[in-house]
Each structure stands twice: as structure tokens, then as C-alpha cells.
Design an enzyme around this catalytic site. Structure first.
Site, short mmCIF file in Angstrom:
data_model
loop_
_atom_site.label_atom_id
_atom_site.label_comp_id
_atom_site.label_asym_id
_atom_site.label_seq_id
_atom_site.Cartn_x
_atom_site.Cartn_y
_atom_site.Cartn_z
N PRO A 2 -9.54 -10.51 -3.38
CA PRO A 2 -10.33 -10.28 -4.18
C PRO A 2 -10.50 -10.09 -5.67
CG PRO A 2 -10.42 -8.99 -2.34
CD PRO A 2 -9.26 -9.44 -2.10
N GLU A 3 -10.55 -10.90 -6.59
CA GLU A 3 -10.47 -10.78 -8.18
C GLU A 3 -11.51 -10.04 -8.67
OE1 GLU A 3 -9.25 -15.37 -9.33
OE2 GLU A 3 -8.26 -15.30 -6.94
N HIS A 91 -9.08 -1.33 11.66
CA HIS A 91 -9.73 -1.63 10.59
C HIS A 91 -10.12 -0.78 9.70
CE1 HIS A 91 -6.98 -4.29 12.00
NE2 HIS A 91 -7.17 -5.62 12.54
N ARG A 110 -5.26 -5.96 6.41
CA ARG A 110 -3.78 -5.82 6.49
C ARG A 110 -2.94 -5.06 5.31
NH1 ARG A 110 -2.88 -12.19 3.47
NH2 ARG A 110 -0.66 -11.38 4.20
N ARG A 152 7.91 -18.88 -24.17
CA ARG A 152 7.72 -18.72 -23.08
C ARG A 152 7.64 -20.01 -22.94
NH1 ARG A 152 5.47 -13.43 -21.71
NH2 ARG A 152 5.29 -14.40 -19.84
#
Length: 271
Positions: A2-3, A91, A110, A152
Site C-alpha cells: 500500500p502506497e 492472518h 506476509r 546524484r
């Protein structure tokens, strides 16, 4: 994983459901997450009132009367508001029972997530201390990215996904924003000028706002706080569209591994 839009969606969904509610009980079934749940979690939470729910980067922050509960969903986690009488399944690692009759259930197949107590008197947690500005902060600007990127040699895609540069921009939305800005994801960050970085900032913000409006992206098993699915994946411009025509020019979208993550781009529109 999830972002930012997915976490913001959960944050907005939870806020009206839990604000002002007292935590009556906590059940921990599996403490062995990526950051283990401490033994004192129930003691920290029980009897406390949830004053608000916020977000920092990809972290949820439940602000209590005496501290903050820091929550990360990891790769596959969910935090949902459910009726008390829904039996736990595999879970379902933590249940937080509220005075309203609802329970907050943390589900993480997970086990890459976390629930960590932050006491009011503690210094800022290391997981939060390293984060850069939020994408919607005034500090996140073209000039800021330009100054941070000098010398960079890292690809701009990896640079944009660095949480120390900007908080919460993950793989999906970095790909989409770079397409919106016309930047090739493999371009070295230090070779991009101020004008193009200003364009990238606008693209990041527009991409994230649209994703939030659509409830995030349903990839694998993401759902919001009430169990609803997101719809941003239906309007992806490049992500996951390898071999399909670009909506702008018709060139075939390509896939390239950058910083060990799949990156999708148009070889014609992105330079």
C-alpha cells in the site's frame, strides 16, 4: 505494498469511525511481525481514547490521549473496521475493540507490517525521523528536488522513491508521475534541471490526488478501512501496461527493472 493514496484512503475512512472512541480491549494473536508487537501493546492502548487518525508517508498514526499508535501495513496488510461478532480468520493478527461496538482488525499475511506504541514523552521514532517532506507540503518543490539531486547518479525513479527525499511515493505512483512529467525513469537525477523538476512535482501531486479521489489502487488484496476497493488501477497510464500502446503517441509501453523494481514508461514521450 500500500502506497500513500491507499494509506490516505484508510486514514480518511477510519477517522469518522474511531475518533472519540475508547479502546476497551486488545487481542494479539501473532506478535511476530517485521517489527515485533511489544508485550505492552494492550496496556498502552486499553482505556485510551482515540483523538484523531493521521498519516505520515505510508504510516498510519492513531493519536491517543497519552501517545500515538504507529501502524504500517507492510506488503499485504489491511486495517479494517468490522462488527464485533465477525470471527477472526487466518492472518488476523490483532483485534482492537472500541466502545462503539466496532473492532479494528489488523490482517497481514506476509507479516511485514507493524503496530508500535509511541509515548508522548519519547523522541520521534526512527521510522518517522528519516522521512522527507510530504508530497503536498510547501517544502516539496522543484527547487527542493533540484538541490537534493545535485551530483546524484541514481535514476530519477529511485530518487523519487527514496522516503528520505519525499515521503510516501512508491513504485506505482512514481511510474505514473514520471510519465506525466515526460521524464524517463532511468535518467540520472543529477542531470535534471529546475524546470523539469517543477514539472515533476506537479505531476506527483496531480497523480496522488487523483489516486486518493479514486480510493487508491486494488493490486493483490488492498481494500480501504470499510472493505471497499480502490479504482485508480483502472486509469493507469503506464504501470502494468507493458506492450500496450501509449495513450499519447501510440508507442508501445516498455518495462525496465530500475533499483530492483519494475518501471513502466513510454520510450517516445519520456526522455
Amino acid at each position: 505494498m500500500p502506497e500513500l493514496p491507499e494509506v490516505e484512503t484508510i486514514c480518511r475512512g477510519l477517522e469518522p469511525l474511531v475518533r472519540g472512541r475508547t479502546i476497551r480491549a486488545v487481542v494479539v494473536r501473532e506478535p511476530r511481525l517485521r517489527w515485533p508487537i511489544p508485550d505492552n501493546l494492550a496496556e498502552f492502548l486499553e482505556g485510551r481514547t482515540i483523538e484523531s487518525v493521521g498519516r505520515r508517508g505510508k504510516y498510519l498514526l492513531a493519536h491517543l490521549s497519552t501517545g500515538t499508535l504507529l501502524i504500517h501495513l507492510g506488503m499485504s496488510g489491511r486495517l479494517q473496521a468490522l462488527a464485533r461478532n465477525i470471527a477472526p480468520s487466518k492472518h488476523d493478527h490483532v483485534d482492537i475493540f472500541l466502545s462503539s461496538g466496532l473492532l479494528l482488525r489488523f490482517h497481514d499475511p506476509r507479516r511485514f507490517g507493524c503496530l508500535l506504541p509511541l509515548y508522548a514523552e519519547d523522541p520521534i521514532h526512527p521510522l518517522l525521523a528519516r522521512l522527507g517532506p510530504e508530497p503536498f507540503d510547501l517544502a516539496f518543490s522543484g527547487e527542493y528536488l533540484y538541490s537534493r539531486s545535485r551530483s546524484r547518479k541514481t535514476p530519477v525513479k529511485a530518487f523519487l522513491m527514496d522516503g528520505g527525499i519525499v515521503a510516501g511515493v512508491g513504485n506505482i505512483y512514481a511510474s505514473e508521475a514520471l510519465y506525466g512529467a515526460g521524464l524517463h525513469p532511468a535518467t540520472k537525477a543529477g542531470r535534471i534541471g529546475r524546470v523539469r523538476y517543477r514539472r515533476l512535482v506537479r505531476a506527483v501531486q496531480q497523480t496522488l490526488l487523483r489516486a486518493i479521489d479514486l480510493g487508491g489502487s486494488t493490486l493483490r488484496d488492498f481494500t480501504g478501512a470499510r472493505g471497499e476497493a480502490g479504482y485508480f488501477q483502472q486509469v493507469f497510464t503506464v504501470y502494468g501496461r507493458n506492450g500496450k500502446p501509449c495513450y499519447r503517441c501510440g508507442s508501445l509501453i516498455q518495462r525496465q527493472s530500475i533499483a530492483q523494481r519494475s518501471s513502466f514508461f513510454c520510450p517516445t514521450c519520456q526522455r
